[in-house]
Scaffold this active site. Structure first.
Site, PDB file in Angstrom:
ATOM      1  N   LYS A 295      50.581  42.089  39.100  1.00 60.23           N
ATOM      2  CA  LYS A 295      49.709  43.218  38.672  1.00 60.23           C
ATOM      3  C   LYS A 295      50.071  44.213  39.842  1.00 60.23           C
ATOM      4  O   LYS A 295      50.444  45.467  39.634  1.00 60.23           O
ATOM      5  CB  LYS A 295      48.357  43.073  38.511  1.00 60.23           C
ATOM      6  CG  LYS A 295      47.966  42.326  37.171  1.00 60.23           C
ATOM      7  CD  LYS A 295      46.153  42.182  37.324  1.00 60.23           C
ATOM      8  CE  LYS A 295      45.932  41.494  36.046  1.00 60.23           C
ATOM      9  NZ  LYS A 295      44.310  41.314  36.149  1.00 60.23           N
TER      10      LYS A 295
ATOM     11  N   ALA B 154      44.033  42.280  41.702  1.00 63.68           N
ATOM     12  CA  ALA B 154      42.944  41.120  41.685  1.00 63.68           C
ATOM     13  C   ALA B 154      43.379  40.339  40.215  1.00 63.68           C
ATOM     14  O   ALA B 154      43.272  40.921  39.259  1.00 63.68           O
ATOM     15  CB  ALA B 154      41.661  41.327  41.990  1.00 63.68           C
ATOM     16  N   ASP B 155      42.864  38.938  40.171  1.00 64.49           N
ATOM     17  CA  ASP B 155      42.673  38.315  38.851  1.00 64.49           C
ATOM     18  C   ASP B 155      41.966  37.113  39.159  1.00 64.49           C
ATOM     19  O   ASP B 155      41.705  36.494  40.201  1.00 64.49           O
ATOM     20  CB  ASP B 155      44.162  37.948  38.194  1.00 64.49           C
ATOM     21  CG  ASP B 155      44.052  37.884  36.863  1.00 64.49           C
ATOM     22  OD1 ASP B 155      43.891  36.594  36.508  1.00 64.49           O
ATOM     23  OD2 ASP B 155      44.396  38.821  35.836  1.00 64.49           O
ATOM     24  N   GLN B 156      41.293  36.563  38.035  1.00 64.02           N
ATOM     25  CA  GLN B 156      40.516  35.444  38.014  1.00 64.02           C
ATOM     26  C   GLN B 156      40.602  34.778  36.736  1.00 64.02           C
ATOM     27  O   GLN B 156      41.088  35.038  35.586  1.00 64.02           O
ATOM     28  CB  GLN B 156      39.039  36.168  37.712  1.00 64.02           C
ATOM     29  CG  GLN B 156      37.775  34.852  38.081  1.00 64.02           C
ATOM     30  CD  GLN B 156      36.740  35.613  37.739  1.00 64.02           C
ATOM     31  OE1 GLN B 156      36.115  36.280  36.934  1.00 64.02           O
ATOM     32  NE2 GLN B 156      35.779  35.651  39.036  1.00 64.02           N
TER      33      GLN B 156
END
Length: 208
Positions: free
Chosen positions: A68, A84-86
């Protein structure tokens, strides 16, 4: 675009490479001006080869955040970009954002009475170069839930259940789903904020 002086020292707002209103609001709340640019990437296409190779869930989150950040950074020369990612896993099984309320109902029922892990990663990039990254995890235990309660919960939260990987927002009615939470609150919300702030200070974007 210039920004007022204050805690944020960079001449332009931080670009948040995410469509998450929660992440945007976290940054705004701590005094960081934010420009939101949703990255145009196929997250599942990035994720699938990693999962097929058995890459751990936390590293999948890191790879998604990196993809991203770089996708947005390429089109915004000179700008500081945060992505950010989760990911969520329960007993080795990965869960994703539910496609509809029926999927959310099945997902919450599958997590009920069990402990799952949230892995939240962030990456900071500029001019297609990675400058900093971080990764943190939290463990959450849902209480045993009756089907009637799950239905009532989804009737209350509606489409908001579709905006998070677990089908819940811990800062809202989703807190009623849980018996125990272990981990940093910001990490659970999808951005290890304190670690990200430390990195931005090291990059001279924030006042020390």
């Amino acid at each position: 675009m210039s920004v007022p002086s204050g805690l944020w020292l960079a001449p332009e707002p931080l670009i948040l490479a995410s469509g998450s209103a929660t992440r945007r609001d976290m940054l705004l709340a701590v005094g960081i001006p934010v420009e939101v640019v949703k990255p145009q990437i196929d997250e599942r296409a990035v994720e699938k080869p990693l999962v097929d190779r058995g890459v751990p869930a936390d590293q999948v989150a890191a790879a998604l955040a990196c993809a991203k950040a770089l996708a947005v950074s390429r089109d915004r020369p000179g700008r500081m970009v945060l992505a950010a990612d989760q990911t969520l896993t329960c007993d080795g099984i990965a869960f994703h954002k539910p496609a509809d309320l029926a999927a959310a109902e099945r997902q919450i029922a599958a997590l009920a009475g069990r402990t799952h892990e949230l892995h939240s990663a962030f990456v900071i990039a500029r001019d297609s170069a990675l400058l900093a990254e971080g990764l943190e995890a939290a463990r959450l235990t849902m209480r045993s839930l009756k089907a009637d309660f799950i239905g009532r919960y989804l009737a209350v939260v509606g489409a908001a259940a579709l905006s998070s990987v677990g089908g819940y927002q811990l800062e809202g009615p989703g807190a009623q789903l849980f018996d125990r939470v272990e981990g940093d609150h910001f990490t659970i919300l999808g951005l290890p904020l304190l670690a990200a702030l430390a990195c931005l200070r090291d990059l001279d974007c924030l006042a020390r």
